[in-house]
Enzyme design. Sequence first.
Site, PDB file in Angstrom:
ATOM      1  N   GLY A  13       0.795  -1.200   0.022  1.00 33.44           N
ATOM      2  CA  GLY A  13       0.166   0.011  -0.103  1.00 33.44           C
ATOM      3  C   GLY A  13       0.761   1.164  -0.066  1.00 33.44           C
ATOM      4  N   ARG A  62       3.963   5.988   1.790  1.00 36.70           N
ATOM      5  CA  ARG A  62       4.456   7.200   2.006  1.00 36.70           C
ATOM      6  C   ARG A  62       4.037   8.078   0.832  1.00 36.70           C
ATOM      7  NH1 ARG A  62      10.945   6.979   0.449  1.00 36.70           N
ATOM      8  NH2 ARG A  62      10.699   4.912  -0.836  1.00 36.70           N
ATOM      9  N   LYS A  68       4.938  12.349  -2.664  1.00 39.08           N
ATOM     10  CA  LYS A  68       5.658  10.836  -2.025  1.00 39.08           C
ATOM     11  C   LYS A  68       6.653  11.500  -0.958  1.00 39.08           C
ATOM     12  CE  LYS A  68       8.796   7.371  -3.673  1.00 39.08           C
ATOM     13  NZ  LYS A  68       9.145   6.784  -4.950  1.00 39.08           N
ATOM     14  N   GLY A 116       7.393   7.055   6.629  1.00 38.70           N
ATOM     15  CA  GLY A 116       6.586   7.850   5.684  1.00 38.70           C
ATOM     16  C   GLY A 116       7.199   8.825   4.871  1.00 38.70           C
ATOM     17  N   ARG A 165       4.318  13.844  -7.662  1.00 35.97           N
ATOM     18  CA  ARG A 165       4.215  12.987  -9.052  1.00 35.97           C
ATOM     19  C   ARG A 165       2.926  13.244  -9.719  1.00 35.97           C
ATOM     20  NH1 ARG A 165       6.244   6.977  -7.217  1.00 35.97           N
ATOM     21  NH2 ARG A 165       4.382   6.932  -6.104  1.00 35.97           N
ATOM     22  N   ASP A 223       4.235  -4.610  -7.434  1.00 34.91           N
ATOM     23  CA  ASP A 223       3.742  -3.380  -6.871  1.00 34.91           C
ATOM     24  C   ASP A 223       4.486  -2.116  -7.560  1.00 34.91           C
ATOM     25  OD1 ASP A 223       5.958  -4.789  -5.125  1.00 34.91           O
ATOM     26  OD2 ASP A 223       5.899  -2.775  -4.317  1.00 34.91           O
ATOM     27  N   ASN A 224       5.341  -2.104  -8.285  1.00 28.69           N
ATOM     28  CA  ASN A 224       5.682  -0.918  -9.078  1.00 28.69           C
ATOM     29  C   ASN A 224       5.591  -1.003 -10.509  1.00 28.69           C
ATOM     30  OD1 ASN A 224       6.907  -0.104  -6.595  1.00 28.69           O
ATOM     31  ND2 ASN A 224       9.050  -1.316  -7.014  1.00 28.69           N
TER      32      ASN A 224
HETATM   33  P1  AMP Z   1       9.265   0.617  -2.751  1.00 28.64           P
HETATM   34  O1  AMP Z   1      10.571  -0.380  -2.509  1.00 28.64           O
HETATM   35  O2  AMP Z   1       9.647   2.072  -2.741  1.00 28.64           O
HETATM   36  O3  AMP Z   1       8.593   0.290  -3.969  1.00 28.64           O
HETATM   37  O4  AMP Z   1       8.108   0.473  -1.592  1.00 28.64           O
HETATM   38  C1  AMP Z   1       7.603  -0.815  -1.254  1.00 28.64           C
HETATM   39  C2  AMP Z   1       6.634  -0.763  -0.288  1.00 28.64           C
HETATM   40  O5  AMP Z   1       7.310  -0.080   1.083  1.00 28.64           O
HETATM   41  C3  AMP Z   1       5.410   0.306  -0.618  1.00 28.64           C
HETATM   42  O6  AMP Z   1       4.507   0.008   0.385  1.00 28.64           O
HETATM   43  C4  AMP Z   1       5.946   1.611  -0.025  1.00 28.64           C
HETATM   44  O7  AMP Z   1       5.032   2.585   0.349  1.00 28.64           O
HETATM   45  C5  AMP Z   1       6.801   1.195   1.216  1.00 28.64           C
HETATM   46  N1  AMP Z   1       7.672   1.993   1.612  1.00 28.64           N
HETATM   47  C6  AMP Z   1       8.962   2.224   1.258  1.00 28.64           C
HETATM   48  N2  AMP Z   1       9.646   3.115   1.828  1.00 28.64           N
HETATM   49  C7  AMP Z   1       8.734   3.715   2.865  1.00 28.64           C
HETATM   50  C8  AMP Z   1       8.919   4.363   3.937  1.00 28.64           C
HETATM   51  N3  AMP Z   1      10.116   5.354   3.983  1.00 28.64           N
HETATM   52  N4  AMP Z   1       7.881   4.585   4.593  1.00 28.64           N
HETATM   53  C9  AMP Z   1       7.139   4.010   4.563  1.00 28.64           C
HETATM   54  N5  AMP Z   1       6.758   3.015   3.674  1.00 28.64           N
HETATM   55  C10 AMP Z   1       7.476   3.026   2.872  1.00 28.64           C
HETATM   56 MG    MG Z   2       7.113   1.057  -4.939  1.00 26.33          MG
END
Ligand code: AMP
Ligand code: MG
Length: 499
Positions: free
Chosen positions: A101, A104, A123, A136, A186, A262-263
């Site tokens: 989800g 952040r 973001k 976050g 974004r 998820d990306n």
């Molecule tokens: P990402 O690796 O950036 O694609 O993130 C994967 C998941 O981790 C997603 O659900 C992001 O929202 C969450 N996420 C990544 N970095 C943070 C952060 N610093 N704080 C909260 N959620 C994060």
């Molecule tokens: Mg992501």
Amino acid sequence: MPGPALRRGRMQGMNAPHETEVLETGAGMAGLGAPHVVVVPTDPLPDPYWVAWNAALAQALGLPAQPDQGWLRRLSGHGAESPWCSAYAGHQFGVWAGPLGDGRAHTLGLLTLAGQPQEIQLKGAGRTPFSRMGDGRAVLRSSIREYLASEALAGLGIPTTRALAVTGSALPVQRETLETAAIVTRVAPSFIRFGHFEHFAHHGHHDALQRLTDHVIARFYPECAQAPVPAQALLAAVAQRTAHLMARWQAVGFCHGVMNTDNMSILGLTLDYGPFGFMDGFDFHHVCNHSDSHGRYAYDQQPRIGWWNCAALGSALMPLIGDEDAVREALDGYAPAFQAALADAFRAKLGLAVPMEDDYRLASGLLTLLHESHADYTGFFRALCGLRRDAPESDGPLRDRLLERDAFDRWARDYRARLAAEHSRDEERAQAMRRVNPKYVLRNYLAELAIRDARDGRFDTLEMLARVLAAPFDEHPGQEAWAGEPPDWAGTLSVSCSS
Ligand code: AMP
Ligand code: MG
């Protein structure tokens, strides 16, 4: 449960009436309401400052070229009326990761770009119910990288989410080292990911899955609504778009780095810029993300992973499609679409106007030469634009880019014969090739230069780099150094998932 009513948003605590009336809240994905989205307050950046403002995109969105304090505060998370976050899940590095989800990301509302509604998303504006262990936040470094990369891909004509702004703050954020916080704003028609579908399928929430699918079809794939099985038509269409995106990445040497489901954008956009990289020296097996120890997301794996991710989307849509053969049939379009798009892209890179039998061999032969010499990918193709069909003696600078000069000479003989077969003319071909072979890409060291200056409070490198990357096929006299290979100090740069 229906979402909040569609209305004109009024942002609280702001004082410029023109600007406060433009954001439409409650629309877009927010219209789905729970369990897809929840309203979550932002945790604004204290004492924000401007890092970057994309004046061209701002104007296209109906915003001022010069933003005021109101926008600085708004895009730092202050005064948001009903910002929302969405629930998704996903496969990370091939393994089911469970609920993820928007941990952040907060969407503020919608603006219109060329007649199409666009979600405006912050973001790094604080924790959400999906933050898990995360803080976050996003750091200045990764926000600048996302800003530059989004606009670099847009400049190359590759489908991508866009970046409107970066704001920063002295707020400390712990990553491998202590850094400072920033928010990148974004912009995209939707940030819906394959993982949104996986989330509801995994939990057996088939009503929610159906509503999400209906939303995506109605907004973005209206032609699928007429198909006998709309969800199957959607899968086939997403597989096509994903295949095209993979071909475009391969052609410019872009590695995403974290192609988790998820990306992956349901619209076929490049999404979630983290440890991405444009290749400098060409290597089929290049891995840009130092956290990817098995090379799952290596350059030459991206097309296969694109398919794997579409297959994961296919399993998620299974309850709506109802038949495994129908899922397989929808996915069957991926490989031919990718191959055709890749062939077109490389034909264009080689300046070949007419498709011929052996084009694949010619392109792959050249890539093998580049790989063996670890030759600069962008630089080589840009130099190839100037090849003179009837003057092999002028090849010096080109063949000097490779270790195996004789092998290049053999390749160039075939290439010249191929050019002669379609009566290719140097000047015309050079012009066409320079429209598809960029002079400038966002090399890691260039992003690093902009980041180092920004940390010292100087933003002109970032601004100039963004301007050059927005028009990467132009010559930009005076900026040639940025077309060059990485300097020695850049050899130690390492890019990980930490952002
Ligand atoms: P990402 O690796 O950036 O694609 O993130 C994967 C998941 O981790 C997603 O659900 C992001 O929202 C969450 N996420 C990544 N970095 C943070 C952060 N610093 N704080 C909260 N959620 C994060
Ligand atoms: Mg992501």
